[in-house]
Scaffold this active site. Sequence first.
Site, PDB file in Angstrom:
ATOM      1  N   GLY A  48     -53.591  -9.807 -38.684  1.00 48.42           N
ATOM      2  CA  GLY A  48     -53.719  -8.761 -39.690  1.00 48.42           C
ATOM      3  C   GLY A  48     -53.909  -9.471 -41.016  1.00 48.42           C
ATOM      4  O   GLY A  48     -54.656 -10.434 -41.100  1.00 48.42           O
ATOM      5  N   GLU A  49     -53.203  -9.050 -42.016  1.00 43.96           N
ATOM      6  CA  GLU A  49     -53.297  -9.691 -43.328  1.00 43.96           C
ATOM      7  C   GLU A  49     -51.897 -10.135 -43.723  1.00 43.96           C
ATOM      8  O   GLU A  49     -51.001  -9.314 -43.872  1.00 43.96           O
ATOM      9  CB  GLU A  49     -53.891  -8.706 -44.338  1.00 43.96           C
ATOM     10  N   SER A  50     -51.698 -11.427 -43.882  1.00 39.58           N
ATOM     11  CA  SER A  50     -50.353 -11.984 -44.067  1.00 39.58           C
ATOM     12  C   SER A  50     -49.665 -11.475 -45.326  1.00 39.58           C
ATOM     13  O   SER A  50     -48.445 -11.262 -45.324  1.00 39.58           O
ATOM     14  CB  SER A  50     -50.398 -13.511 -44.055  1.00 39.58           C
ATOM     15  N   CYS A  80     -52.680 -15.642 -35.637  1.00 39.63           N
ATOM     16  CA  CYS A  80     -53.410 -15.590 -36.906  1.00 39.63           C
ATOM     17  C   CYS A  80     -52.446 -15.350 -38.080  1.00 39.63           C
ATOM     18  O   CYS A  80     -51.763 -16.265 -38.492  1.00 39.63           O
ATOM     19  CB  CYS A  80     -54.538 -14.572 -36.842  1.00 39.63           C
ATOM     20  N   ARG A 112     -53.939 -20.440 -45.238  1.00 41.78           N
ATOM     21  CA  ARG A 112     -54.560 -19.134 -44.993  1.00 41.78           C
ATOM     22  C   ARG A 112     -56.087 -19.232 -45.105  1.00 41.78           C
ATOM     23  O   ARG A 112     -56.606 -19.966 -45.928  1.00 41.78           O
ATOM     24  CB  ARG A 112     -54.073 -18.104 -46.023  1.00 41.78           C
ATOM     25  N   ILE A 140     -60.788 -15.136 -36.647  1.00 40.78           N
ATOM     26  CA  ILE A 140     -61.179 -14.143 -37.654  1.00 40.78           C
ATOM     27  C   ILE A 140     -60.441 -14.470 -38.948  1.00 40.78           C
ATOM     28  O   ILE A 140     -59.220 -14.308 -39.025  1.00 40.78           O
ATOM     29  CB  ILE A 140     -60.839 -12.714 -37.184  1.00 40.78           C
ATOM     30  N   ARG A 141     -61.166 -14.970 -39.955  1.00 33.79           N
ATOM     31  CA  ARG A 141     -60.529 -15.418 -41.203  1.00 33.79           C
ATOM     32  C   ARG A 141     -59.292 -16.257 -40.882  1.00 33.79           C
ATOM     33  O   ARG A 141     -58.223 -16.076 -41.463  1.00 33.79           O
ATOM     34  CB  ARG A 141     -60.161 -14.222 -42.085  1.00 33.79           C
ATOM     35  N   HIS A 176     -57.039 -15.135 -31.868  1.00 31.48           N
ATOM     36  CA  HIS A 176     -56.613 -13.827 -31.357  1.00 31.48           C
ATOM     37  C   HIS A 176     -56.827 -13.710 -29.848  1.00 31.48           C
ATOM     38  O   HIS A 176     -57.811 -13.106 -29.410  1.00 31.48           O
ATOM     39  CB  HIS A 176     -57.412 -12.720 -32.048  1.00 31.48           C
ATOM     40  N   GLU A 178     -55.387 -11.783 -27.871  1.00 32.59           N
ATOM     41  CA  GLU A 178     -55.195 -10.383 -27.473  1.00 32.59           C
ATOM     42  C   GLU A 178     -56.501  -9.601 -27.394  1.00 32.59           C
ATOM     43  O   GLU A 178     -56.557  -8.561 -26.740  1.00 32.59           O
ATOM     44  CB  GLU A 178     -54.202  -9.686 -28.420  1.00 32.59           C
TER      45      GLU A 178
END
EC number: 4.3.3.6
Length: 193
Positions: A48-50, A80, A112, A140-141, A176, A178
């Site tokens: 997600g976004e940390s 991630c 990051r 992903i990023r 990821h 998952e």
Amino acid sequence: MTAHVGVLALQGDTREHLAALREAGAEASTVRRLSELAAVDALVIPGGESTAISHLLREFDLLEPLRARIAEGMPCYGSCAGMILLATEIADAGVPGRAAVPLKGIDMTVRRNAFGRQVDSFEGDIDFVGLDTPVHAVFIRAPWVERIGPDVEVLARADDHIVAVRQGPMFATAFHPEVTGDRRIHKLFVDSL
């Protein structure tokens, strides 16, 4: 006994991790409240976004209880953003006051978005310690690990960067698993419980 694994469900790939954990043989449920955190044997911190997850951990009064459970040895797997948060130190943590907050589960420094922005996201096959065949990894990023402590085991690398680690009951990947349908990494985590 079947392990009860929670998936931190504040932001990120919650459903995908729940499905992967169940397919790997665990009982799985979401964690959004302190009572739900207290009820699980282990926790997955999803991608997600940390910085957003850090903010929501504070808003939901979960930051310090989660740090306490981690300090007590609760097994965790972070993918991630989850890898970023499990670190003891985060390089480029973000804007002060809204920065990603380290949970200090794995003795490592994580950068990051190290592989670049969204447009730089990529997929590739990588060797993974404990698995007979390569893992198809989706970045992903994605972060990478810049420093590890003496008790941290490197499980995988991509482009000469550390992208998967384990320290005791803590496990993290920069990618990821998952989203690929390959449940071997979740199975390694579940089988370690």
